[in-house]
Design an enzyme around this catalytic site. Structure first.
Site, PDB file in Angstrom:
ATOM      1  N   LYS A   5     -18.421   1.304   1.979  1.00  0.00           N
ATOM      2  CA  LYS A   5     -17.864   2.400   1.421  1.00  0.00           C
ATOM      3  C   LYS A   5     -18.066   2.681  -0.082  1.00  0.00           C
ATOM      4  O   LYS A   5     -17.931   1.817  -1.010  1.00  0.00           O
ATOM      5  CB  LYS A   5     -16.205   1.881   1.663  1.00  0.00           C
ATOM      6  CG  LYS A   5     -15.344   2.816   0.512  1.00  0.00           C
ATOM      7  CD  LYS A   5     -15.347   4.115   0.990  1.00  0.00           C
ATOM      8  CE  LYS A   5     -14.602   5.028  -0.099  1.00  0.00           C
ATOM      9  NZ  LYS A   5     -13.274   4.610  -0.848  1.00  0.00           N
ATOM     10  N   GLY A  30     -15.505   7.390  -4.871  1.00  0.00           N
ATOM     11  CA  GLY A  30     -15.792   8.655  -5.929  1.00  0.00           C
ATOM     12  C   GLY A  30     -16.217   8.000  -7.159  1.00  0.00           C
ATOM     13  O   GLY A  30     -17.183   8.521  -7.775  1.00  0.00           O
ATOM     14  N   ASP A  45     -11.386   4.108   2.440  1.00  0.00           N
ATOM     15  CA  ASP A  45     -11.353   2.990   2.661  1.00  0.00           C
ATOM     16  C   ASP A  45     -10.877   2.698   4.176  1.00  0.00           C
ATOM     17  O   ASP A  45     -11.504   2.016   4.898  1.00  0.00           O
ATOM     18  CB  ASP A  45     -10.470   2.254   1.823  1.00  0.00           C
ATOM     19  CG  ASP A  45     -10.849   1.932   0.251  1.00  0.00           C
ATOM     20  OD1 ASP A  45     -12.080   2.199   0.191  1.00  0.00           O
ATOM     21  OD2 ASP A  45      -9.861   1.944  -0.533  1.00  0.00           O
ATOM     22  N   LYS A  47      -7.178  -1.609  -0.094  1.00  0.00           N
ATOM     23  CA  LYS A  47      -8.581  -2.228  -0.142  1.00  0.00           C
ATOM     24  C   LYS A  47      -8.462  -3.534   0.744  1.00  0.00           C
ATOM     25  O   LYS A  47      -9.090  -3.675   1.709  1.00  0.00           O
ATOM     26  CB  LYS A  47      -9.124  -2.278  -1.397  1.00  0.00           C
ATOM     27  CG  LYS A  47      -9.370  -1.217  -2.036  1.00  0.00           C
ATOM     28  CD  LYS A  47     -10.142  -1.376  -3.157  1.00  0.00           C
ATOM     29  CE  LYS A  47     -10.350   0.052  -3.916  1.00  0.00           C
ATOM     30  NZ  LYS A  47     -11.005   1.009  -3.018  1.00  0.00           N
TER      31      LYS A  47
END
Length: 287
Positions: A35, A38, A188, A244
């Protein structure tokens, strides 16, 4: 003197490669879902360095699959187009106008930037989204949030087909609804769903922190799912780290062998995690 320094550098490189051999053998043929957030994309130089790492992984037999975010880029484009956002409980409402911008930025600007970076380094990357080939079918997460989706069904065949042909899939976190809608999916969450669908060996969540920290602020290098739940209940894991770690736990329950939360801004973070003894960040296993 310069020649001696250069020789020492090459010798050091050779020793590093020699020590990496057991890990190269360990991950040969393994699927690793990464993953890329940004904020972790950083500058063009950082993007190219990440791309080289991914191409190297593919070169030594690892099957990397990239799932990316793009929140900062979406925010910048919405501001440029003067599209105002509404928020419910701190979360952006994705209305029809916003969804058009989200798809344009994620599937266009961000996705193609990553694909081009990997291809410039000699890789064979292909960009797609969860809407392609029925990869990710979603349901609406919360009607108050508009076109925000949660993966409900996954069809990873296209990813396996691309991997068998040594392509590197780069996936924008968009999903299709059962009635033809397009849904924006948390990056995520999308990465965790892809990793579970592929029964990946590793899920690497690149973020902007060094890993999961204890109450004293120290990064914990190894954790179990039970420890994560306890630390969350106690409040040690809080804020942005909660989604997360929840993604990591969901991936483990879905069949992923281990998930790692690591600092995507650190040089060669993925290579350090996979191919060195000390690794990088916090690795989470079922037990």
């Amino acid at each position: 003197m310069k020649t001696q320094d250069m020789n020492r550098d090459w010798i050091s490189t050779a020793k590093t490669l020699n020590k990496a051999l057991p890990y190269l053998q360990r991950y040969a043929g393994a699927t690793v879902v990464i993953k890329l957030g940004g904020h972790a994309m950083g500058s063009d130089d950082a993007m190219d360095e990440f791309a080289r790492d991914v191409v190297l992984m593919r070169q030594v037999g690892v099957n990397p699959v990239i799932v990316h975010g793009g929140g900062p880029m979406i925010n910048a484009m919405l501001d440029r187009l003067q599209i105002k956002s509404e928020f419910v409980h701190g979360k952006r409402v994705t209305d029809a106008a916003t969804m058009e911008v989200v798809e344009m930025v994620l599937s266009g600007l961000v996705n193609k930037r990553i694909v081009q970076s990997i291809n410039r380094q000699g890789g064979r990357a292909i960009g797609l989204s969860g809407k392609d080939a029925g990869l990710m079918t979603c349901t609406q997460t919360n009607p108050e949030l508009g076109f925000v989706g949660t993966p409900a069904e996954m069809n990873p065949r296209v990813l396996r087909d691309l991997g068998n042909e040594e392509y590197i899939p780069v996936i924008a976190p968009l999903g299709a609804g059962r009635n033809g809608e397009t849904f924006n999916v948390n990056g995520d969450t999308a990465a965790g769903a892809v990793a579970a669908a592929l029964k990946a060996d590793r899920l690497l969540l690149l973020t902007d922190v060094a890993g999961v920290k204890n109450a004293s602020g120290e990064v914990l290098t190894e954790l179990t799912a039970a420890q994560i739940r306890t630390m969350t209940k106690e409040g040690t894991i809080a804020g942005g780290m909660i989604p997360k770690t929840e993604t990591a736990l969901d991936a483990l329950e879905g069949g992923v062998r281990a998930a790692v939360i690591l600092d995507g801004r650190a040089p060669n973070a993925c290579l350090l995690e996979l191919f060195t003894e000390h690794g990088a960040g916090s690795i989470i296993r079922s037990e």
